[in-house]
Design a protein around this motif. Structure first.
Motif, PDB file in Angstrom:
ATOM      1  N   ALA A 434      17.715  55.124  73.351  1.00  0.00           N
ATOM      2  CA  ALA A 434      17.783  55.946  74.561  1.00  0.00           C
ATOM      3  C   ALA A 434      18.719  57.136  74.378  1.00  0.00           C
ATOM      4  O   ALA A 434      18.420  58.255  74.815  1.00  0.00           O
ATOM      5  N   SER A 435      19.841  56.917  73.732  1.00  0.00           N
ATOM      6  CA  SER A 435      20.808  57.997  73.560  1.00  0.00           C
ATOM      7  C   SER A 435      20.306  59.054  72.584  1.00  0.00           C
ATOM      8  O   SER A 435      20.439  60.258  72.822  1.00  0.00           O
ATOM      9  N   VAL A 436      19.726  58.615  71.481  1.00  0.00           N
ATOM     10  CA  VAL A 436      19.227  59.562  70.491  1.00  0.00           C
ATOM     11  C   VAL A 436      18.027  60.327  71.040  1.00  0.00           C
ATOM     12  O   VAL A 436      17.834  61.507  70.733  1.00  0.00           O
ATOM     13  N   PHE A 437      17.222  59.682  71.877  1.00  0.00           N
ATOM     14  CA  PHE A 437      16.107  60.390  72.504  1.00  0.00           C
ATOM     15  C   PHE A 437      16.626  61.494  73.418  1.00  0.00           C
ATOM     16  O   PHE A 437      16.044  62.587  73.479  1.00  0.00           O
ATOM     17  N   GLY A 438      17.717  61.235  74.129  1.00  0.00           N
ATOM     18  CA  GLY A 438      18.331  62.277  74.955  1.00  0.00           C
ATOM     19  C   GLY A 438      18.788  63.457  74.120  1.00  0.00           C
ATOM     20  O   GLY A 438      18.627  64.626  74.520  1.00  0.00           O
ATOM     21  N   GLU A 439      19.369  63.168  72.966  1.00  0.00           N
ATOM     22  CA  GLU A 439      19.747  64.240  72.044  1.00  0.00           C
ATOM     23  C   GLU A 439      18.536  65.033  71.592  1.00  0.00           C
ATOM     24  O   GLU A 439      18.558  66.270  71.531  1.00  0.00           O
ATOM     25  N   MET A 440      17.460  64.322  71.230  1.00  0.00           N
ATOM     26  CA  MET A 440      16.271  64.988  70.721  1.00  0.00           C
ATOM     27  C   MET A 440      15.649  65.880  71.781  1.00  0.00           C
ATOM     28  O   MET A 440      15.205  67.008  71.483  1.00  0.00           O
ATOM     29  N   LEU A 441      15.603  65.424  73.024  1.00  0.00           N
ATOM     30  CA  LEU A 441      15.089  66.263  74.105  1.00  0.00           C
ATOM     31  C   LEU A 441      15.876  67.562  74.212  1.00  0.00           C
ATOM     32  O   LEU A 441      15.306  68.653  74.348  1.00  0.00           O
ATOM     33  N   THR A 442      17.187  67.446  74.144  1.00  0.00           N
ATOM     34  CA  THR A 442      18.036  68.629  74.282  1.00  0.00           C
ATOM     35  C   THR A 442      17.874  69.563  73.091  1.00  0.00           C
ATOM     36  O   THR A 442      17.733  70.785  73.254  1.00  0.00           O
ATOM     37  N   PHE A 443      17.875  68.998  71.890  1.00  0.00           N
ATOM     38  CA  PHE A 443      17.720  69.831  70.696  1.00  0.00           C
ATOM     39  C   PHE A 443      16.372  70.547  70.688  1.00  0.00           C
ATOM     40  O   PHE A 443      16.291  71.754  70.430  1.00  0.00           O
ATOM     41  N   ARG A 444      15.299  69.827  70.972  1.00  0.00           N
ATOM     42  CA  ARG A 444      13.967  70.440  70.938  1.00  0.00           C
ATOM     43  C   ARG A 444      13.832  71.531  71.986  1.00  0.00           C
ATOM     44  O   ARG A 444      13.199  72.571  71.746  1.00  0.00           O
TER      45      ARG A 444
END
Length: 615
Positions: A434-444
């Motif tokens: 869940a945390s890494v997915f939040g990072e990926m959303l922000t980065f993308r």
């Protein structure tokens, strides 16, 4: 079963960028959390009242049910579990408040005293409950299955399934109670000593006395001389404390070996796999895939980075060095907030609403200060309150990613709270998803909005470094722990012996682009995961590779106009909390973590970014 869910250790400090100075301008006015939703302060009369009430409830529970659990029908056992959960949640509320108060400044003696006092009293109360889960596991299979037919008990089936999985490792009632009561003077005491020691360290760098977090920040300074000075100073400071850190790690490892032996665990990491509800073969496939990928990931990237920096070989203080042309512009807190919320909102308006509550409700502590826990974490607290987030924010791009990471945890914890205290907790592997997915959303979101080729290149490079820190570095940490615990079972280890293991895995994982100086040999000493939660670290790599695959499914479905279906399934996955295993959670997305190709697919995403940088 553990009495209280442990606080996850902060993320690897070397991957979190902080500054030593405090910012005073309005744009950098940072929030401190408000803990009054738990208690008004350490002198709040409600604390003593709750302790007294919970003590009475635990004793009454024990008197009513000890020796009688096997005779309960489905409805009776369900009612008993509900009583048990309510007491555990009350103790969890107390322990959360004490932990967060201590994390805010571990150098305050009264904060440590209060934390220890609450831990001891909660442990004493919890000792009255130890019999309950042991007696549940003593129910024979036929009677247990018959009881589960009652709908009232079926609600607790996921928790009961996890509990029953511990049966082969369960000890006698007397030994279980002894281990429970000694925890506050065993592992927990050594963890507290580690935290207080780290918080009190001061590192002399270029005439300044810095906290360890601030000194680690200098390893990301654009000036190589500043990075080198910090690298030497950190190594020297850790070496001065080598005896203490070695004693802590030796004791933690031996303590674990003793308990593992009594519980008949096949390997030092077996208990962690069971807690994570993941099969050992799945973790072995992950570790093997990442290890095999070291050359095409870390070795290749850091060779590129050495060339970009104009160096023949990198030193450890160059690993997180900014690239030539990388902006050092500070990002204000309001801008960071909007960047993350916008990315979350573009994916799911519901996620944005939940994440915004952390900012509006005083659930975040972002102010860096001496004595505060380094790195970052999200604490789930208890379902009838809300989670809290701690980070050290100083306006770098990586700080924004840290905020996105911890908010991913926070949103997950809010959604999972509906499962109740016993079933809201998620295995570490899925929590990090869940945390890494939040990072990926922000980065993308940021990458897709960037049209300048040079800035895109720098963003890609920074993302690759973050992913290498999450995947390669954490699997190297895992291998360090495997070798450390194996060696400790043969006898106590000297500082140089631990350091030799550390340097060995660093050379293997980071590759020939690095030439490690002697002062890097002690850098194992500051990693909190090795002390707080042995074998925690592979969860980061698990989460990162899983997210790479998961995000690929999202992009494919969004391109076909089915993005809303993915979002609904993703939020349902988070809301499941600890009620489903990874196989059940990933099946709706067509993913299977037991397939070795699954891990290669996740690693190919990182390799693809490096390909783009090479070109």
């Amino acid at each position: 079963m553990t009495l209280i869910r442990p606080l996850a250790p902060p993320d690897d400090l070397a991957g979190v960028t902080v500054r030593p100075e405090c910012d005073s301008d309005a744009a950098f006015a940072l929030p401190s959390w408000n803990l009054t939703d738990l208690y008004r302060g350490t002198e709040d009369p409600a604390i003593e009242a709750d302790l007294a009430r919970l003590d009475a409830e635990a004793r009454g529970f024990s008197e009513a049910l000890r020796g009688k659990v096997a005779g309960l029908d489905g409805a009776g056992l369900a009612a008993a579990i509900a009583r048990y959960e309510a007491i555990e949640q009350g103790l969890g509320r107390l322990h959360t408040f004490a932990q967060l108060n201590f994390s805010a400044d571990a150098t305050v003696p009264t904060a440590g005293q209060f934390y220890q006092s609450i831990s001891e009293r909660a442990t004493e109360i919890g000792a009255e409950l130890v019999f309950f889960t042991l007696e549940i596991n003593q129910i024979d299979d036929a009677a247990f299955e018959a009881a589960l037919a009652d709908p009232a008990l079926a609600r607790f089936a996921p928790w009961l399934g996890d509990l029953r999985a511990l049966r082969p490792h369960q000890l006698s009632d007397e030994i279980e109670r002894l281990l429970h009561e000694k925890e506050v003077t065993g592992h927990a005491a050594w963890s507290r000593l580690f935290d207080e020691t780290i918080a009190a360290l001061r590192v002399p760098v270029a005439g300044e006395e810095l906290t360890l977090s601030a000194a680690l920040n200098r390893l990301s300074d654009p000036d190589r001389a500043q990075r080198e000075a910090a690298g030497h100073a950190i190594g020297t400071t850790l070496q001065r404390n080598a005896r203490l850190f070695t004693q802590i790690l030796n004791t933690i490892a031996k303590d674990k070996a003793i308990e593992d032996g009594w519980r008949r665990y096949a390997s030092p990491e077996a208990a962690r796999h069971l807690a994570n509800r993941v099969e050992p073969a799945v973790v072995e496939a992950l570790v093997s895939a990442v290890t095999d990928a070291y050359p095409r990931l870390a070795h290749r990237y850091y060779t590129l980075k050495a060339g970009w920096l104009g160096l023949d070989r990198l030193q450890h203080w160059d690993r997180n060095a900014p690239l030539p042309g990388e902006s050092d512009r500070r990002i204000s807190w309001p801008e960071a907030r909007e960047r993350v919320l916008a990315a979350y909102g573009a994916f799911s308006p519901e996620m944005r609403v939940i994440a915004a509550r952390f900012f509006d409700g005083g659930w975040i502590d972002a102010v860096p200060r001496p004595g505060k826990s380094g790195g970052a974490f999200a604490h789930p607290a208890v379902p009838d309150v809300h989670p809290y987030i701690l980070l050290n924010y100083h306006g770098r791009a990586r700080d924004v990613m840290t905020l996105a990471h911890e908010l991913g945890h926070g949103v997950h914890q809010v959604l999972a709270a509906r499962q109740g205290y016993l079933m809201a907790a998620t295995p570490l592997t899925l929590a990090e998803t869940a945390s890494v997915f939040g990072e990926m959303l922000t980065f993308r979101a940021l990458l897709d909005a960037e049209s300048d080729p040079q800035r895109r290149r720098l963003m890609l490079a920074q993302k690759v470094e973050d992913m290498l820190n999450t995947v390669v570095r954490q699997i190297a940490f895992h291998q360090f722990e495997q070798r450390l615990h194996a060696a400790r079972r043969r006898g106590e280890l000297l500082p140089d012996e631990i350091s030799a293991i550390w340097i060995g895995v660093q050379r293997e994982s980071l590759g020939p682009a690095f030439e490690f100086s002697d002062d890097y040999r002690m850098f194992w000493a500051y990693v909190p995961h090795f002390v707080h939660s042995p074998f925690y670290v592979y969860a980061y790599a698990f989460g990162d590779c899983l997210v790479n695959a998961l995000y690929g499914v999202y992009r494919d479905q969004a391109a076909r106009g089915a993005g809303a279906d993915f979002v609904a399934r993703y939020l349902d996955m988070l809301a499941a909390g600890g009620t489903r295993r990874h196989r059940e959670l990933l099946a709706p997305f067509g993913l299977d973590a037991s397939d070795p190709a699954f891990w290669r697919r996740g690693l190919d995403v990182i390799a693809g970014f490096i390909d783009e940088l090479e070109n």
